[in-house]
Design an enzyme around this catalytic site. Structure first.
Site, PDB file in Angstrom:
ATOM      1  N   HIS A 193      19.780   6.544 -20.113  1.00 16.73           N
ATOM      2  CA  HIS A 193      18.627   7.100 -20.793  1.00 16.73           C
ATOM      3  C   HIS A 193      18.981   7.712 -22.137  1.00 16.73           C
ATOM      4  CE1 HIS A 193      15.756   6.217 -17.874  1.00 16.73           C
ATOM      5  NE2 HIS A 193      16.115   7.106 -16.977  1.00 16.73           N
ATOM      6  N   ARG A 300       9.745  -8.136 -23.858  1.00 11.62           N
ATOM      7  CA  ARG A 300      10.330  -8.259 -22.512  1.00 11.62           C
ATOM      8  C   ARG A 300       9.547  -7.352 -21.561  1.00 11.62           C
ATOM      9  NH1 ARG A 300      15.534  -8.447 -25.642  1.00 11.62           N
ATOM     10  NH2 ARG A 300      16.718 -10.224 -24.866  1.00 11.62           N
ATOM     11  N   ARG A 336       6.337 -12.249 -23.032  1.00 16.83           N
ATOM     12  CA  ARG A 336       6.978 -13.043 -21.983  1.00 16.83           C
ATOM     13  C   ARG A 336       6.577 -12.509 -20.619  1.00 16.83           C
ATOM     14  NH1 ARG A 336      13.437 -13.204 -21.791  1.00 16.83           N
ATOM     15  NH2 ARG A 336      13.261 -11.107 -20.949  1.00 16.83           N
ATOM     16  N   GLU A 435      16.060 -21.778 -21.934  1.00 13.35           N
ATOM     17  CA  GLU A 435      17.293 -21.024 -21.694  1.00 13.35           C
ATOM     18  C   GLU A 435      18.121 -21.633 -20.560  1.00 13.35           C
ATOM     19  OE1 GLU A 435      16.205 -16.916 -20.935  1.00 13.35           O
ATOM     20  OE2 GLU A 435      14.432 -17.497 -19.824  1.00 13.35           O
ATOM     21  N   ASP A 459      20.893 -16.617 -22.388  1.00 16.85           N
ATOM     22  CA  ASP A 459      21.077 -17.340 -21.129  1.00 16.85           C
ATOM     23  C   ASP A 459      21.540 -18.773 -21.359  1.00 16.85           C
ATOM     24  OD1 ASP A 459      20.640 -15.553 -18.986  1.00 16.85           O
ATOM     25  OD2 ASP A 459      18.510 -15.498 -19.465  1.00 16.85           O
ATOM     26  N   CYS A 506      14.805 -16.497 -29.565  1.00 12.18           N
ATOM     27  CA  CYS A 506      14.733 -15.052 -29.355  1.00 12.18           C
ATOM     28  C   CYS A 506      16.002 -14.489 -28.718  1.00 12.18           C
ATOM     29  CB  CYS A 506      13.501 -14.688 -28.534  1.00 12.18           C
ATOM     30  SG  CYS A 506      13.457 -15.504 -26.937  1.00 12.18           S
TER      31      CYS A 506
HETATM   32  C1  PEP Z   1      17.754 -15.009 -23.636  1.00 14.62           C
HETATM   33  O1  PEP Z   1      18.155 -15.364 -22.535  1.00 14.62           O
HETATM   34  O2  PEP Z   1      18.220 -15.414 -24.723  1.00 14.62           O
HETATM   35  C2  PEP Z   1      16.673 -14.008 -23.739  1.00 14.62           C
HETATM   36  C3  PEP Z   1      16.133 -13.689 -24.892  1.00 14.62           C
HETATM   37  O3  PEP Z   1      16.285 -13.418 -22.586  1.00 14.62           O
HETATM   38  P1  PEP Z   1      17.040 -12.153 -21.913  1.00 14.62           P
HETATM   39  O4  PEP Z   1      18.108 -11.713 -22.860  1.00 14.62           O
HETATM   40  O5  PEP Z   1      15.976 -11.157 -21.682  1.00 14.62           O
HETATM   41  O6  PEP Z   1      17.573 -12.787 -20.683  1.00 14.62           O
HETATM   42 MG    MG Z   2      17.016 -14.881 -20.734  1.00 12.55          MG
END
Ligand code: PEP
Ligand code: MG
Length: 576
Positions: A193, A300, A336, A435, A459, A506
């Site tokens: 936090h 997110r 998302r 991803e 990912d 992203c």
């Molecule tokens: C990704 O996987 O690039 C992504 C943006 O999602 P997260 O980092 O939330 O898994």
């Molecule tokens: Mg991801």
């Protein structure tokens, strides 16, 4: 201690460098002795009084945080209030005072330590972090009992860098931003936090610097560099000068970047792209606006589901989405749908422990299974759509069947709203994240079913190269320059464009200064990144030619190793 340099992992959210005198918080540590008491009744009264005063203090901190920082951050103190109202916790303390006839502070410390141990041994990051909340509350009561005055971080008379074991949320919330120019802690993770609060307050911080307390005393001069990830204690004159120059250059560079606010993200030869931001909560909008984001490329939403005991209601979600859409309107906002699982746990869903959580029951897989949870989110999103420019995005799609199923559920929710006469926007774009390699490979097929792709490289890199993104031991193998990753990205962009849809990114790669020119060369349309990277990315884009980058990107596609890809970029593209 002269010129001691410590290397450690930097917390990527904080940049900049600072040097100032240090304030070492270790001195505030309290020693508690066990004492026999005469009157149990008096001791319990003393304990209750200390709890009462602590409640008042926390209430004041809650109000202060709500007013000056944000609702999300203020929630920490709601959690503290709940601990202060916990009959089980204080029942055990009272019991100890009664049966062992010992002083309240000692009894409290013993019960607290037992609770902390239970929490810390839990296999759940969130619960581990809660141990810190219990310690924070208990320390406050103990200070009351002992009549100890603490360093008041809201009333400092000179600029300082704080060095601490870990900072409690109360410490961070009270910090006088004008005087506390940075902090370094021995422990604490990026999701603690205090780290989250510091990010919101934009106080430079470095966490996880082991041994720093033992090596620093009050009044030492400290340089810390968030870019390099280094701490230097009592630097010599030359080093000090070197870093003062670096700091000046950094500030100058930041000022130059500010001049780019309001300017388009366009290459020298007229190729215009969008630079948008990644957010986790509605409060992050402030940072986006400050850094002139052209929209939100990734919200997110899983953070609405985390740090709590029950599912968020449709109304709660609606309010959060509405707030973001309204604040950004008419700029695009890509929201998302729920992406829990992997490293993001939600304890109250009671999901079985898995051998490979990143390959397991997560994101869209969970939503297609627990359709009711998914539908509540989709209802909230659709209802909020009338307040701005919403685009809905599905995470972790790995096959056409999953995408079609998700779209079917979205249609069902739309029909439900139609039959209830509830309004929603008619032009909502629906997209998906790329991803998973299987999705990238059939992106020509998937592109026919969506309005856009957003490449999630965080990912995509881990799944393509079979390298766990959380595993420090194999960190060197997690490499965005890997030719397999580069080729997949090119393929996805080409397939998207062939079907006439736009393609964004992203993952962290979208904000990487070395890779931005290559992505421009490959034709990426939208770059979504943390707010702090936006203006730097705009500057890079405005200094390059799309045509030239296209040539370089085409050459890179044939290179065999990550090292050669990176070297080729270094040798052929000048970035600032
Ligand atoms: C990704 O996987 O690039 C992504 C943006 O999602 P997260 O980092 O939330 O898994
Ligand atoms: Mg991801």
């Amino acid at each position: 201690m002269k010129n001691r340099r410590q290397k450690h992992e930097r917390s990527s959210s904080f940049t900049g460098n600072s040097h100032r005198k240090s304030t070492n918080k270790k001195e505030a540590q309290i020693k508690i002795e066990k004492k026999e008491i005469d009157s149990v009744e008096d001791e319990i009264k003393r304990l209750n009084k200390a709890i009462e005063v602590s409640k008042q203090q926390i209430q004041a901190l809650y109000q202060h945080t709500l007013k000056n920082i944000g609702q999300e951050e203020a929630k920490i103190f709601e959690a503290h209030m709940m601990i202060l109202d916990d009959p089980e916790y204080f029942g055990q303390v009272q019991q100890k005072i009664k049966t062992e006839k010992i002083n309240a502070e000692y009894a409290l410390k013993q019960v607290t330590d037992a609770f902390i141990e239970i929490f810390q041994n839990m296999d759940n990051e969130y619960m581990k972090e809660r141990a810190l909340d219990i310690k924070d509350v208990s320390d406050r009561i103990i200070r009351q009992l002992l009549g100890i005055k603490t360093v008041d971080l809201s009333k400092l008379d000179e600029e300082v860098i704080i060095i601490a074991e870990d900072l409690t949320p109360s410490d961070t919330a009270q910090m006088d931003k004008q005087k506390v120019i940075g902090f370094i802690t021995e422990t604490g993770g990026r999701t603690s936090h205090s780290a989250i609060m510091a990010r919101t307050l934009e106080i430079p911080a470095i966490v996880g610097v082991e041994g720093i307390i033992a090596n620093v005393k009050n009044g030492d001069i400290i340089i810390f560099d968030g870019d390099e990830g280094s701490v230097i204690i009592n630097p010599d004159k030359e080093t000090l000068k070197q870093y003062k120059d670096k700091k000046e250059k950094y500030e100058q560079f930041q000022n130059e970047l500010k001049q780019l606010k309001g300017k388009p993200s366009i290459t020298k030869d007229g190729c215009k792209v969008e630079i948008v931001g990644n957010i986790g909560t509605p409060n992050d909008i402030e940072g986006l606006i400050k850094n002139d984001a052209e929209g939100v490329g990734l919200y997110r939403t899983e953070f609405i589901y985390m740090d709590r005991d029950t599912l968020p209601t449709e109304e709660e979600q609606f309010e959060a989405y509405k707030k973001v859409l309204q604040a950004m309107n008419p700029k695009p906002v890509v929201i998302r749908t729920l992406d829990i699982g992997g490293d993001k746990e939600v304890s109250y869903l009671n999901i079985d422990k898995e051998m490979n959580p990143f390959l397991g029951y997560r994101a869209i897989r969970l939503c297609l299974d627990k359709v009711e949870i998914f539908k509540v989110q989709l209802r909230a999103l659709l209802r909020a759509s009338i307040y701005g420019n919403l685009k809905i995005m599905f995470p972790m799609i790995s096959s056409l069947e999953e995408l079609l199923e998700a779209k079917k559920i979205l249609q069902e929710v739309k029909r439900d709203l139609d039959s209830e006469g509830v309004e929603y926007a008619s032009n909502i774009e629906v997209g998906m994240m790329i991803e998973v390699p299987s999705a990238a490979i059939i992106s020509d097929i998937l592109a026919k079913e969506v309005d856009f792709f957003s490449i999630g490289t965080n990912d995509l890199i881990q799944y393509t190269t079979a390298v766990d993104r959380m595993n420090q031991k194999i960190r060197h193998l997690y490499n965005p320059f890997n030719p397999a990753v580069i080729r997949l990205i090119k393929m996805v962009i080409d397939n998207g464009h062939k079907q006439g849809i736009w393609v964004g990114m992203c993952g962290e790669m979208a904000g990487d200064p070395k890779l931005i020119p290559i992505l421009i060369g490959m034709g990426l349309d939208e770059f979504s990144m943390s707010p702090i990277s936006i203006l730097r990315a705009r500057r890079i884009i405005r200094n390059i030619e799309r045509k030239e980058m296209e040539k370089i990107a085409n050459q890179i596609i044939d290179l065999p190793t990550a090292e050669e890809v990176e070297r080729f970029i270094d040798e052929n593209i000048a970035i600032d």
